[in-house]
Design a protein around this motif. Structure first.
Motif, mmCIF file in Angstrom:
data_model
loop_
_atom_site.group_PDB
_atom_site.id
_atom_site.type_symbol
_atom_site.label_atom_id
_atom_site.label_comp_id
_atom_site.label_asym_id
_atom_site.label_seq_id
_atom_site.Cartn_x
_atom_site.Cartn_y
_atom_site.Cartn_z
ATOM 1 N N ARG A 8 19.666 20.745 -24.109
ATOM 2 C CA ARG A 8 20.158 21.242 -22.912
ATOM 3 C C ARG A 8 20.831 19.603 -22.727
ATOM 4 N N ASP B 162 8.526 24.811 -22.484
ATOM 5 C CA ASP B 162 9.904 24.034 -22.296
ATOM 6 C C ASP B 162 11.368 24.529 -22.004
ATOM 7 N N ASN C 149 11.421 17.844 -26.143
ATOM 8 C CA ASN C 149 10.887 18.743 -26.665
ATOM 9 C C ASN C 149 12.569 19.228 -27.496
ATOM 10 N N GLY D 47 14.280 21.957 -26.531
ATOM 11 C CA GLY D 47 14.763 22.514 -25.328
ATOM 12 C C GLY D 47 15.479 20.849 -24.723
ATOM 13 N N THR D 48 15.051 20.614 -24.069
ATOM 14 C CA THR D 48 15.104 19.483 -23.182
ATOM 15 C C THR D 48 16.433 18.940 -23.797
ATOM 16 N N LEU D 49 15.817 18.712 -25.316
ATOM 17 C CA LEU D 49 16.682 17.227 -25.830
ATOM 18 C C LEU D 49 18.182 18.047 -26.546
ATOM 19 N N MET E 232 17.585 23.493 -33.165
ATOM 20 C CA MET E 232 16.329 23.735 -31.944
ATOM 21 C C MET E 232 14.474 24.851 -32.458
#
Lengths: 119, 897
Positions: free
Chosen positions: A57, B61, A51, A53-55, B31
């Motif tokens: 971060r 997430d 996702n 966000g994960t990417l 994002m």
């Protein structure tokens, strides 16, 4: 007293799967975020699809630790997008991680957990 | 889809605020783009559900990531370095812990707030659960939105179903429907051969009903098309519950024979799960129990008659056809049909209504009103909590001032305070959810019977989400004002004010809250008062019968053993003679349909001397034994009652009620006149009217009495009737006697629905009673909350003006004057709130008009009464702090720094 070079690389290990995949994706060419995600999805056959966000971060952390370098590029559309490429430190960390993983795979094969076909 | 995508992205961008600003500046825009692209892809592949899942994952997430970042400020991908805890707690979680800790330290405050919010959110969620299941949620049938109900709407009796032969007409002529099917609502059949004889609820269905309603077979086979076409196919499908009850839990399916109304029927299959037939007609709906047996429509005894409307018709629209197009087609078809079969026009115009609308039409308005009321209650609860928080924040001015001077930004303080109200309202919402769940357990016991049976009462994800939404809303409503209020002023001012606990601005906000609380609770009180008075009036309407001491028990003589009039008459005479001779029985009688039992039979009537009309007047026909009027205490106003000399062989006689006499004969001169009833098989014999009796409000206490005609059982022996016993004792003590007498005459005859005859009257007004009860419960809670709010502000004002009061006392003010001062100031607020409340009530009670009986929506007595109650309660709430102010010791008061 500064740590030995190997110690510095080992300090980042083990990498999370996403972080390792990001380093792999940016090893040959610089990519922007969406591109990285597509590359990861393609390499893993859709098995891993982080996702945003994960990417980001992970990317942020990698940039701050100097494993990735960020470059601003102006696109044809006039917008500017941030591209990422592997730094020298990043390349060494990725190689060390790969060696670590290879070592584990070798051990697994030695324990007959993997059939030759799985290689 | 585009809108959903935009909305999902907007939420995502909003959630990104959880990340630190630097991170957001670097990556936020990208994002958002990436999220949007992912969702677009998911939507292309899997449609709306794919989009939803992708969005939920993306949001989760972000929330997880942001929390993790704040928890572990160190590196997150170097697992070796992950240092959990160890003083790294920061940001949100830290503040969260602080707020929880402060609340634990103030149990009185916390408990008050939690209870207030819990009650508000709980009541709102429970009523939302009702509204959701009864009005909002699609019916539990596949593609339920396309299922239409075809009905006739009659001005007097609401919606009327069709006679069975019309199904074929509709099927042959309606092009806009993919399929059309019919079924009778509930039909009572006698089951014999498996233990004691019993009445079982059945439904006669056409082919295609189960397909439309999505019912599945669990075992066996469906009724075949040939069986549907034959009027002699003795096959039946049963429910899982029926099979388990009659044959045992673990018995596998096999074809079995059961006797229904003395005819052997083969059970060919079991239906899976809980099949709920929609109840769509206001007349056929005799019993509210769901059917357990299903038989082919063609095997119903009345399936060939065109003048007996017993079949509900439902149809599935073809894709793309609107209800309006279907209505246009129905109009044309009905016009043609009415020419072929003139009696069709009697039922009124044919209408196409979405099944959802039809099923919930009786409950829609009352439920939405109830929902509005409970929403008002929630608002009052919010106002109260806001009040408490304001008082608390005023008390913390000093604390805040210190934090500001130590470098805390205003944003941080606001966030802290908002977080506190979020913590409170989340806990309140959880508590409320629990309370709501309890309420829904209790609602069925309260007799909320007007719910359509296809509605399932439960707290589902939707209701839980609603409670969560209430929580967030209350947090914002109760948190924002105090937070901004407390942090508005510059730090040096805050520090200066630190010692004192009041500011004029905080007071004004609290006064506004009190005024709105008073106004809202007055509106609720007025509505509750109106409903209560309306119910009281309704409950005291003279039903026309006195049946508190009358036992009733239904009997249905099977046609196979009681084929002739003589056999039925013999059974009835034997039964009544034996019962009459029983000790404790004052009178014994029978009637074909119990008053207020929910079913009436209307027949056309021809008056002698008047030309037969194409559209004859209708009367409510009841078949009674000679002692019926005495047993039910219905007065004979003129002429005589039926007597034993009114035999089958004698000339026909009848008795009419006063309403019929007034409506059909000049000056009510009905005695001696003759009438003829239009029965199923054609016009009956001429009947001479021998008596006029008092009216019975068979159609409901809230409706005027309809014309009725009574005929003696001896001259019209029907197969199903209710035996009635009048006694001086508790009627239920006679139930075993009644059962034993019937069993002695015919061991295979079940006695059904034994109970006190007057209970049917109470049951007919159970729904307005529940509504009045619920409204009043809400209103009392609202009044209590408002009283707490009024008291809070009054006490706060007194506490903050101790010095002022002390000075007044020191300068010689009378204590009485101090008391008056406090009460006068407080009551000014109450007066303003009351005025707004009265105006609001006048505007809003109009919505109640349809539910009121016997009083106007602006009934002055109710308005005056509840206003007086409210003012009185407010006066008491002011008097307590005012007494405290009066007894202040001026020396002490002036000593307060």
């Amino acid at each position: 007293m500064s740590p030995r070079p190997d110690d510095r690389v080992n300090a980042y290990l083990p990498l999370t799967p996403v972080a390792f995949e990001i380093l792999l994706a940016t090893a040959k060419e610089e990519r922007h975020g969406y591109d990285i995600m597509l590359a990861i999805e393609k390499r893993t056959g859709g098995g891993l699809s982080p996702n945003p966000g994960t990417l980001y971060r992970a990317v942020d952390r990698l940039v701050r630790d100097g494993l990735l370098e960020a470059v601003e590029h102006r696109l044809d559309t006039g917008q500017s997008r941030r591209f990422f490429r592997l730094s020298r430190l990043g390349a060494r960390v990725a190689a060390a991680e790969a060696r670590r993983l290879a070592d584990q795979v070798k051990a697994a094969r030695g324990a007959h957990l993997l059939s030759p076909r799985d290689a | 889809m585009r809108f959903a995508l935009r909305a999902a992205t907007a939420v995502y961008r909003f959630l990104l605020l959880l990340f630190p600003a630097a991170f957001r500046r670097s990556y936020g825009a990208e994002m958002g783009l990436l999220f949007r692209e992912r969702c677009e892809r998911a939507a292309q592949r899997h449609g709306l559900s794919g989009l939803l899942i992708c969005a939920l994952r993306g949001w989760g997430d972000v929330i997880r990531g942001a929390m993790a970042d704040r928890l572990h400020a160190g590196s997150f991908y170097r697992s070796r370095n992950s240092r959990r805890g160890a003083g790294m707690l920061s940001g949100l979680l830290h503040e969260l812990r602080i707020s929880v800790r402060t609340f634990v330290r103030e149990p009185g405050f916390t408990l008050t707030v939690l209870l207030t919010l819990g009650i508000g959110i709980g009541a709102t969620t429970a009523i939302f659960g009702l509204v959701n299941s009864a009005v909002l949620r699609p019916l539990p049938y596949p593609r339920a939105g396309q299922i239409m109900s075809i009905v006739q709407s009659d001005d007097r009796f609401g919606l009327v179903p069709f006679a069975i032969p019309y199904l074929q007409d509709f099927r042959g002529r309606l092009q806009q429907f993919e399929s059309v099917a019919g079924f009778t609502s509930s039909w009572s059949l006698t089951l014999t051969g498996t233990g004691e004889p019993r009445r079982i609820t059945a439904s006669y269905i056409s082919d295609g009903v189960f397909e439309m309603l999505g019912a599945r077979l669990e075992a066996g086979r469906n009724i075949t098309l040939e069986e549907h076409a034959s009027s002699t196919a003795r096959v039946v499908l049963v429910s899982r519950a029926f099979w388990e009850r009659e044959f045992g839990l673990a018995i596998p399916f096999e074809e079995r024979i059961i006797r229904l109304d003395d005819t052997p029927h083969a059970i060919v299959g079991i239906l899976a799960g809980d099949v709920r037939m929609p109840i769509v007609s206001s007349i056929v709906n005799e019993s509210r129990t769901s059917a357990e047996l299903w038989l082919p429509l063609a095997t119903n005894d009345l399936s060939a008659l065109r003048n007996t409307p017993i079949m509900n018709v439902i149809g599935r629209l073809r894709t793309g056809v609107s209800p309006a197009q279907a209505q246009a087609e129905i109009d044309a078809v009905a016009a043609v049909l009415a020419r072929e079969h003139p009696q069709l026009a009697d039922g009124g115009p044919v209408r196409v209504l979405p099944l959802r609308e039809l099923v919930s039409r009786d409950v829609r308005q009352p439920l939405l009103l109830l929902f509005g009321a409970v929403g008002g209650l929630l608002l009052i609860a919010c106002a109260n909590v806001g009040n408490l928080l304001l008082a608390r924040s005023a008390g913390r001015t000093g604390d805040l001032a210190v934090r500001v001077s130590l470098g805390a930004s205003r944003a941080r303080l606001v966030r802290q305070m908002l977080l506190e109200s979020f913590v409170l309202s989340s806990a309140g919402a959880l508590l409320g959810l629990g309370l709501a769940w309890l309420c829904l357990l209790v609602f069925p016991a309260l007799g909320l019977e007007q719910l359509p049976p296809s509605a399932r009462l439960e707290i589902d994800a939707f209701a839980a989400a609603f409670a969560a939404g209430c929580g967030v809303l209350t947090a914002l409503l109760t948190g924002v004002v105090p937070a901004l209020q407390a942090t508005r002023r510059a730090p040096h001012l805050l520090l200066k004010e630190g010692g004192r606990t009041t500011t004029s601005r905080g007071l004004r906000a609290r006064q506004t809250l009190v005024v709105s609380e008073v106004a809202l609770s007055l509106i609720l009180l007025v509505m509750a008062g109106l409903l209560a008075r309306s119910f009281w009036t309704l409950a005291h309407v003279d039903a026309g019968i006195r049946a508190e001491r009358v036992l009733a028990g239904g009997v249905a003589l099977p046609a196979s053993r009681y084929a002739t009039a003589e056999s039925k008459l013999r059974f009835v005479e034997d039964a009544l003679t034996r019962l009459q001779a029983t000790g404790g029985v004052e009178r014994a009688a029978l009637v074909n349909r119990l008053p207020f039992g929910g079913s009436n039979v209307l027949v056309g009537v021809e008056l002698e001397g008047q030309p037969p009309a194409t559209n004859p007047p209708t009367v409510d026909r009841r078949v009674v034994s000679s002692d019926y009027f005495a047993t039910m205490d219905i007065p004979v106003l003129a002429g005589r009652s039926f007597a034993s000399e009114d035999r089958a062989t004698d000339a026909g006689v009848a008795i009419v009620n006063a309403a019929a006499a007034q409506r059909y004969w000049e000056n009510g001169q009905a005695l001696g006149r003759r009438v003829r009833l239009m029965l199923r098989g054609g016009p009956g014999p001429w009947l001479r009217i021998v008596g006029i009796v008092g009216d019975v409000r068979h159609h409901g206490l809230d409706r005027p009495a309809e014309p009725e005609i009574y005929v003696p059982y001896a001259q019209a022996p029907v197969e199903s009737f209710v035996l009635l016993l009048r006694t001086a004792r508790d009627p239920m003590t006679l139930a075993p006697v009644l059962r034993a007498t019937v069993q002695a005459l015919d061991p295979d005859l079940p006695l059904q629905n034994t109970g006190v005859a007057a209970d049917a009257i109470a049951a007919s007004i159970a729904e307005p009673k529940t509504r009045a009860l619920l409204f009043n419960a809400f209103a009392v809670i609202a009044l209590l909350l408002a009283a707490i709010g009024v008291y809070g502000v009054s006490a706060y004002t007194v506490a903050s003006r101790r010095r002022d009061i002390g000075i007044r006392l020191a300068f010689g003010a009378q204590r009485r004057e101090i008391f008056q001062l406090v009460v006068r100031e407080g009551m000014t607020l109450v007066a303003i709130g009351t005025c707004i409340g009265v105006l609001g009530s006048v505007a809003l009670t109009r919505l109640l008009r349809a539910q009121l009986f016997g009083i106007s929506a602006t009934d002055p007595l109710t308005f005056a009464g509840v206003t007086a109650i409210l003012v009185l309660v407010a006066l008491v709430a002011h008097a307590v702090p005012a007494r405290r102010a009066m007894r202040l010791d001026p020396i002490q008061a002036l000593h307060v720094p």
